[in-house]
Scaffold this motif. Sequence first.
Motif, PDB file in Angstrom:
ATOM      1  N   SER A 140       2.229   7.889  -0.267  1.00 51.90           N
ATOM      2  CA  SER A 140       1.964   8.041   1.231  1.00 51.90           C
ATOM      3  C   SER A 140       0.426   7.480   1.459  1.00 51.90           C
ATOM      4  CB  SER A 140       1.871   9.662   1.027  1.00 51.90           C
ATOM      5  OG  SER A 140       0.600  10.025   0.458  1.00 51.90           O
ATOM      6  N   PRO A 141       0.240   7.615   2.805  1.00 49.43           N
ATOM      7  CA  PRO A 141      -1.316   6.891   2.852  1.00 49.43           C
ATOM      8  C   PRO A 141      -2.247   7.860   2.416  1.00 49.43           C
ATOM      9  CG  PRO A 141       0.205   7.149   5.055  1.00 49.43           C
ATOM     10  CD  PRO A 141       0.968   7.910   3.857  1.00 49.43           C
ATOM     11  N   SER A 142      -2.018   8.928   2.213  1.00 50.49           N
ATOM     12  CA  SER A 142      -3.190   9.959   1.573  1.00 50.49           C
ATOM     13  C   SER A 142      -3.463   9.591   0.175  1.00 50.49           C
ATOM     14  CB  SER A 142      -2.841  11.447   1.523  1.00 50.49           C
ATOM     15  OG  SER A 142      -3.413  12.161   0.595  1.00 50.49           O
ATOM     16  N   MET A 143      -2.168   9.135  -0.603  1.00 48.48           N
ATOM     17  CA  MET A 143      -2.308   8.702  -1.849  1.00 48.48           C
ATOM     18  C   MET A 143      -2.952   7.384  -1.885  1.00 48.48           C
ATOM     19  SD  MET A 143       1.318   9.827  -3.577  1.00 48.48           S
ATOM     20  CE  MET A 143       0.719   9.159  -5.278  1.00 48.48           C
ATOM     21  N   ALA A 144      -2.874   6.363  -0.978  1.00 45.49           N
ATOM     22  CA  ALA A 144      -3.228   5.158  -0.761  1.00 45.49           C
ATOM     23  C   ALA A 144      -4.920   5.294  -0.790  1.00 45.49           C
ATOM     24  CB  ALA A 144      -2.635   4.179   0.386  1.00 45.49           C
ATOM     25  N   THR A 149      -6.827   1.709  -1.579  1.00 46.27           N
ATOM     26  CA  THR A 149      -5.969   0.620  -1.281  1.00 46.27           C
ATOM     27  C   THR A 149      -5.295   0.679  -0.089  1.00 46.27           C
ATOM     28  OG1 THR A 149      -3.689   1.445  -2.343  1.00 46.27           O
ATOM     29  CG2 THR A 149      -5.418   0.337  -3.900  1.00 46.27           C
ATOM     30  N   SER A 150      -4.759  -0.512   0.561  1.00 47.25           N
ATOM     31  CA  SER A 150      -3.781  -0.225   1.735  1.00 47.25           C
ATOM     32  C   SER A 150      -2.368   0.496   1.412  1.00 47.25           C
ATOM     33  CB  SER A 150      -3.361  -1.702   2.226  1.00 47.25           C
ATOM     34  OG  SER A 150      -2.698  -2.281   1.380  1.00 47.25           O
ATOM     35  N   THR A 151      -1.941   0.972   2.284  1.00 49.50           N
ATOM     36  CA  THR A 151      -0.606   1.690   2.046  1.00 49.50           C
ATOM     37  C   THR A 151       0.308   0.717   1.523  1.00 49.50           C
ATOM     38  OG1 THR A 151      -0.912   3.241   4.124  1.00 49.50           O
ATOM     39  CG2 THR A 151       1.317   3.144   3.072  1.00 49.50           C
ATOM     40  N   GLU A 152       0.362  -0.637   2.057  1.00 55.44           N
ATOM     41  CA  GLU A 152       1.295  -1.253   1.478  1.00 55.44           C
ATOM     42  C   GLU A 152       1.064  -1.693   0.128  1.00 55.44           C
ATOM     43  OE1 GLU A 152       3.253  -5.794   2.351  1.00 55.44           O
ATOM     44  OE2 GLU A 152       2.150  -4.892   3.767  1.00 55.44           O
ATOM     45  N   ALA A 153      -0.076  -2.271  -0.307  1.00 53.75           N
ATOM     46  CA  ALA A 153      -0.466  -2.442  -1.434  1.00 53.75           C
ATOM     47  C   ALA A 153      -0.151  -1.219  -2.637  1.00 53.75           C
ATOM     48  CB  ALA A 153      -1.722  -2.919  -1.607  1.00 53.75           C
ATOM     49  N   PHE A 154      -0.442   0.069  -2.378  1.00 52.86           N
ATOM     50  CA  PHE A 154      -0.255   0.943  -2.798  1.00 52.86           C
ATOM     51  C   PHE A 154       1.234   1.261  -3.068  1.00 52.86           C
ATOM     52  CE2 PHE A 154       0.685   5.648  -3.987  1.00 52.86           C
ATOM     53  CZ  PHE A 154      -0.279   5.666  -5.007  1.00 52.86           C
ATOM     54  N   GLU A 155       2.188   0.926  -2.192  1.00 52.16           N
ATOM     55  CA  GLU A 155       3.619   1.073  -2.388  1.00 52.16           C
ATOM     56  C   GLU A 155       4.040   0.182  -3.524  1.00 52.16           C
ATOM     57  OE1 GLU A 155       5.273   0.693   1.324  1.00 52.16           O
ATOM     58  OE2 GLU A 155       4.988   2.622   2.022  1.00 52.16           O
ATOM     59  N   ASP A 156       3.588  -1.150  -3.427  1.00 52.37           N
ATOM     60  CA  ASP A 156       3.708  -2.087  -4.439  1.00 52.37           C
ATOM     61  C   ASP A 156       3.553  -1.553  -6.108  1.00 52.37           C
ATOM     62  OD1 ASP A 156       4.949  -3.804  -2.553  1.00 52.37           O
ATOM     63  OD2 ASP A 156       3.077  -4.831  -2.232  1.00 52.37           O
ATOM     64  N   PHE A 157       2.133  -1.084  -5.842  1.00 50.38           N
ATOM     65  CA  PHE A 157       1.710  -0.797  -7.176  1.00 50.38           C
ATOM     66  C   PHE A 157       2.629   0.510  -7.633  1.00 50.38           C
ATOM     67  CE2 PHE A 157      -0.515   3.106  -8.673  1.00 50.38           C
ATOM     68  CZ  PHE A 157      -1.134   2.852  -9.889  1.00 50.38           C
ATOM     69  N   TYR A 158       2.962   1.125  -6.695  1.00 50.94           N
ATOM     70  CA  TYR A 158       3.800   2.454  -7.379  1.00 50.94           C
ATOM     71  C   TYR A 158       5.090   2.026  -7.675  1.00 50.94           C
ATOM     72  CZ  TYR A 158       6.752   6.730  -6.527  1.00 50.94           C
ATOM     73  OH  TYR A 158       7.570   7.619  -6.697  1.00 50.94           O
TER      74      TYR A 158
END
Length: 371
Positions: A140-144, A149-158
């Motif tokens: 989520s944006p909160s976790m990013a 990190t950016s939301t997109e970068a966090f999703e890739d990491f996740y």
Amino acid sequence: MVDPRITTLAHNLINYSCRLKEGEKVLIESIGLELPLVKELVKEAYKVGAIPFVTIKNKSVDRAILMGATEKQMKMMAKYEAARMSDMDAYIGIRSGDNASELSDVPADKMDLYFKYFWKEVHGNIRVPKTKWVVLRYPSPSMAQLANTSTEAFEDFYFNVCNLDYSKMSKAMDPLVELMSKTDKVRIVGPGTDLTFSIKGIPVVKCDGKMNIPDGEVYTAPVKDSVNGYITYNTPAEYQGFTYENIRLEFKDGKIVKATANDTERINKVFDTDEGARYIGEFAIGVNPYITKPMKDTLFDEKITGSIHFTPGSSYDDAFNGNKSAIHWDLVYIQTPEYGGGEIYFDDVLIRKDGRFVLPELEGLNPENLK
């Protein structure tokens, strides 16, 4: 079009983490924004002939309930939820939301009611010991923001973290489980830390994607009265909506005899929850190769490669050291060079230095061998 990474995650949760079989009942509990994953989980459950049940919750609604909660109310809520949980063969808990600090202003006495009467009855007494369960976060944006990190970068990491080959990790963990099972004395050394304790006779458990996603730890517990020395945790830790930093604990014969942090009075109130809160219920070694820095989310931080967590509170039934408490607080200490380094010794033999395993039989757990 569903993101194929979500489909892969749902397949792994149903087939690998929960090992769902035909006719088994699974409760899918979602707190937040992860409806695409919930729907994919329902589809995957049906594919194996299982029976899915779904609950959608919201942290802001939970906050509204907790602000005025009474002991009688918590007991009644626990009674109804416990009845349903008792019918389940498996549980998948998905945690997300817009605000990681949504519960930060709920009074401590209200949170205590929740943990003592609701969480302990529904999750501590039923879900954890009696179901095949897995708990995970969802990006989520909160976790990013927490991860800077950016939301997109966090999703890739996740998805790198959560969809890695956990069966490969599981095999690499076996030599560490074997070694820990034969170990008596553990010593942990690093900046602000010199800690000794025994793990003799306590079972050792590998966490390889079957209970938490992300996963990647091997845990046991210290003999309850064996812990002596001090540890200075170098990651922030959130508890009941408040972020603690610079936590330092001193031990004598197993008990926390001194605790300091950015709010020393507040943290001591946590450790005064009950008698067991000042004893350690878990010692674990983190090995997830994709998680390298803290983000104030325990489910991720406790798996950081090169870390340990040393947990005040209740021990798990499968690595039981006799300690019971209403709390179980995973506090993380990282030993990679970026965080000051450090060593772990088993029976006076160095097994990990600066976050890397040095024994040949354990090298399969170093990051490059798990990716």
